[in-house]
Design a protein around this motif. Structure first.
Motif, mmCIF file in Angstrom:
data_model
loop_
_atom_site.group_PDB
_atom_site.id
_atom_site.type_symbol
_atom_site.label_atom_id
_atom_site.label_comp_id
_atom_site.label_asym_id
_atom_site.label_seq_id
_atom_site.Cartn_x
_atom_site.Cartn_y
_atom_site.Cartn_z
ATOM 1 N N UNK A 64 0.808 -1.211 0.000
ATOM 2 C CA UNK A 64 0.000 0.000 0.000
ATOM 3 C C UNK A 64 0.842 1.262 0.000
ATOM 4 N N UNK A 65 1.890 1.270 0.814
ATOM 5 C CA UNK A 65 2.774 2.432 0.862
ATOM 6 C C UNK A 65 3.498 2.627 -0.463
ATOM 7 N N UNK A 66 3.932 1.518 -1.064
ATOM 8 C CA UNK A 66 4.578 1.603 -2.367
ATOM 9 C C UNK A 66 3.599 2.105 -3.421
ATOM 10 N N UNK A 67 2.345 1.612 -3.343
ATOM 11 C CA UNK A 67 1.327 2.042 -4.298
ATOM 12 C C UNK A 67 1.036 3.527 -4.211
ATOM 13 N N UNK A 106 3.581 9.784 -8.233
ATOM 14 C CA UNK A 106 4.472 10.066 -9.364
ATOM 15 C C UNK A 106 3.751 9.882 -10.699
ATOM 16 N N UNK A 107 2.895 8.867 -10.774
ATOM 17 C CA UNK A 107 2.083 8.697 -11.983
ATOM 18 C C UNK A 107 1.199 9.925 -12.205
ATOM 19 N N UNK A 108 0.645 10.453 -11.112
ATOM 20 C CA UNK A 108 -0.240 11.607 -11.212
ATOM 21 C C UNK A 108 0.494 12.820 -11.777
ATOM 22 N N UNK A 109 1.758 13.004 -11.390
ATOM 23 C CA UNK A 109 2.534 14.122 -11.929
ATOM 24 C C UNK A 109 2.628 14.050 -13.455
ATOM 25 N N UNK A 141 -5.126 4.989 -8.201
ATOM 26 C CA UNK A 141 -5.710 3.696 -8.579
ATOM 27 C C UNK A 141 -4.679 2.856 -9.315
ATOM 28 N N UNK A 142 -4.023 3.460 -10.306
ATOM 29 C CA UNK A 142 -3.044 2.716 -11.101
ATOM 30 C C UNK A 142 -1.836 2.329 -10.256
ATOM 31 N N UNK A 143 -1.413 3.215 -9.357
ATOM 32 C CA UNK A 143 -0.282 2.905 -8.483
ATOM 33 C C UNK A 143 -0.567 1.726 -7.575
ATOM 34 N N UNK A 144 -1.775 1.682 -7.020
ATOM 35 C CA UNK A 144 -2.135 0.570 -6.136
ATOM 36 C C UNK A 144 -2.231 -0.741 -6.918
ATOM 37 N N UNK A 145 -2.790 -0.683 -8.125
ATOM 38 C CA UNK A 145 -2.875 -1.897 -8.949
ATOM 39 C C UNK A 145 -1.474 -2.399 -9.274
ATOM 40 N N UNK A 146 -0.604 -1.499 -9.694
ATOM 41 C CA UNK A 146 0.761 -1.894 -10.048
ATOM 42 C C UNK A 146 1.490 -2.499 -8.849
ATOM 43 N N UNK A 147 1.322 -1.891 -7.682
ATOM 44 C CA UNK A 147 2.040 -2.368 -6.510
ATOM 45 C C UNK A 147 1.501 -3.709 -6.017
ATOM 46 N N UNK A 166 1.449 -10.874 -11.059
ATOM 47 C CA UNK A 166 2.452 -10.573 -12.089
ATOM 48 C C UNK A 166 2.172 -9.205 -12.690
ATOM 49 N N UNK A 167 3.177 -8.647 -13.346
ATOM 50 C CA UNK A 167 3.026 -7.353 -13.999
ATOM 51 C C UNK A 167 2.050 -7.400 -15.160
ATOM 52 N N UNK A 168 2.002 -8.526 -15.884
ATOM 53 C CA UNK A 168 1.073 -8.665 -17.011
ATOM 54 C C UNK A 168 -0.377 -8.615 -16.531
ATOM 55 N N UNK A 169 -0.664 -9.302 -15.440
ATOM 56 C CA UNK A 169 -2.025 -9.281 -14.889
ATOM 57 C C UNK A 169 -2.378 -7.884 -14.388
ATOM 58 N N UNK A 170 -1.398 -7.192 -13.825
ATOM 59 C CA UNK A 170 -1.642 -5.823 -13.358
ATOM 60 C C UNK A 170 -2.040 -4.925 -14.525
ATOM 61 N N UNK A 171 -1.364 -5.068 -15.667
ATOM 62 C CA UNK A 171 -1.689 -4.267 -16.849
ATOM 63 C C UNK A 171 -3.092 -4.589 -17.350
#
Length: 287
Positions: A8-11, A17-20, A245-251, A258-263
């Motif tokens: 969660x903290x990483x997300x 940063x994504x928002x920027x 939202x995207x940061x939490x999904x990625x994290x 996996x990263x593919x499922x996150x995408x």
């Protein structure tokens, strides 16, 4: 629980940063109505400016972030005046073709100039703290705080300053804004420069956490467009929410599956949002 707290903290830090990046993109599109596919290249160039300033020349990190923002602001303003200004009012496909050409030119030139090996920017802050069993580095805390400060500063700039109000007026109705004496041409290069500078700062921040390469701009562009679609064009708050939202999904999903499922999940979320909110979560209200 500590693992989920860590994710969660990483997300949160990723989301900020994504928002920027996304705020810069929505600013450019909202004002000029052009598709700037080379936005990720501004992100990449910003990271490399800081790399040569801080890692190669040993100059202060935060001064390098400021220099990167100024340099890429200038580059964005020049690109707008030289390449995109002649396309104003024309079919959006023209700007799409120009920006795609810029992607190839900047990315290819970057590989020739910077090389193809990955590089890293030394951290400006070391150490960290344990929080509920999760480790939070001081670096991520500082980067998150800076990201929040920049997002709030831009939001206040758009709502309180004369130039910010002019940007919103041009975004809402450029013809009426021009009749009110607003120099729309000036607003265009300011908005393009600001949007590019936001991407550059995001590149500086992420460059200390991840490796940097000349081809890193492509993924940044994809993430920015995904966030803008989620949050709605022209909304700073929407870009922030979409980024989170995207940061939490990625994290979370990348760590657990996996990263593919996150995408894939990210696109599923976008589809669901567009089904119920075709204009995005916050629409085009410049809030």
């Amino acid at each position: 629980m500590s693992d989920f707290l860590q994710m969660g903290l990483t997300g949160v830090s990723l989301g900020l940063m994504y928002a920027l990046i996304a705020i810069g993109l929505t600013l450019i599109f909202g004002v000029m109505r052009i598709i700037q596919y080379a936005h990720g290249e501004m992100f990449m160039l910003g990271a490399f400016v800081l790399y040569y300033w801080h890692a190669e020349m040993g100059l202060p990190y935060w001064a390098g972030v400021a220099v990167s923002a100024v340099v890429i602001f200038g580059l964005g303003a020049v690109l707008q005046m030289v390449l995109f200004k002649p396309l104003h009012g024309k079919n959006i496909l023209y700007s799409l073709a120009v920006s795609l050409g810029l992607v190839l030119i900047i990315s290819g030139s970057g590989q020739l100039i910077f090389g193809t090996t990955t590089k890293g920017i030394p951290s400006a802050v070391s150490g960290g703290v344990l929080l509920g069993g999760a480790y939070l580095s001081y670096e991520r805390m500082v980067i998150s705080a800076v990201s929040i400060a920049l997002i709030v500063a831009l939001w206040l700039f758009l709502r309180r300053s004369v130039t910010g109000l002019a940007i919103r007026a041009v975004a809402e109705d450029p013809d009426t804004a021009a009749l009110q004496g607003i120099r729309t041409g000036r607003i265009h290069w300011i908005a393009f420069g600001l949007g590019s500078a936001m991407a550059a700062i995001a590149g500086c921040m992420m460059g200390t956490l991840l490796s940097i390469v000349p081809t890193m701009g492509f993924l940044a562009t994809i993430k920015a467009f995904m966030i803008v679609i989620m949050g709605g064009l022209g909304s700073v708050v929407g870009a922030l929410v979409g980024g989170m939202i995207l940061g939490m999904i990625d994290s979370v999903v990348t760590t657990t599956i996996s990263g593919d499922i996150a995408l894939i999940l990210s696109f599923v979320v976008i589809f669901l949002i567009l089904v119920f909110r075709p204009s995005g979560l916050f629409g085009q209200n410049w809030d």
